[in-house]
Design a protein around this motif. Structure first.
Motif: not given
Length: 138
Positions: A51, A98, A109, A111, A129
């Motif tokens: 991320t 997620e 996030r 993904s 991500e």
């Protein structure tokens, strides 16, 4: 599309996050012992984009999990919006949301995972991500 293959890939998304949850929370005292079965799902040349936009390999991911055993007691991980975005042969790309909840904070996030489904296992080849938001109160 081979539905059984896709179902196995989708199951792996949930299974891997259950293992990650066990490592991070160490709620049942098996966090350290869970690192090996967790790492077994990642292919030898696995890589990911975090991320924070860092590109990391399998060894770095293993170091992260080994150092994070029990580091996030009370963490909740929620997987939602799981969709197949590509499928060819034994390889499936899945997109999912997620969400992590910890201490009245929530981060999310999107993904994309590329997985190879073989006879007896599912191997994660790649993960990307993308953060959806900054931390927000849960």
């Amino acid at each position: 599309m081979n539905n059984n293959l896709v179902e196995r890939a989708q199951h792996s998304i949930h299974h891997v996050h259950d293992l990650i949850h066990r490592v991070f929370t160490d709620a049942d005292g098996t966090g350290a012992a869970t690192v090996a079965p967790l790492m077994a799902v990642f292919a030898e040349h696995f890589s990911m984009v975090t991320t924070a936009a860092a590109i990391v390999g399998r060894a770095q991911v293993e170091q992260l999990f080994t150092g994070a055993v029990g580091a996030r007691k009370g963490l909740e991980i929620l997987i939602s919006d799981l969709h197949t975005v590509w499928h060819e042969g034994a390889t499936v790309a899945l997109r999912y949301k997620e969400t992590h909840r910890l201490n009245q904070r929530e981060t999310s996030r999107i993904s994309v995972a590329i997985l190879r489904v073989q006879h007896h296992d599912v191997q994660w080849l790649y993960l990307h991500e993308t953060p959806l938001s900054q931390e927000t109160p849960a």
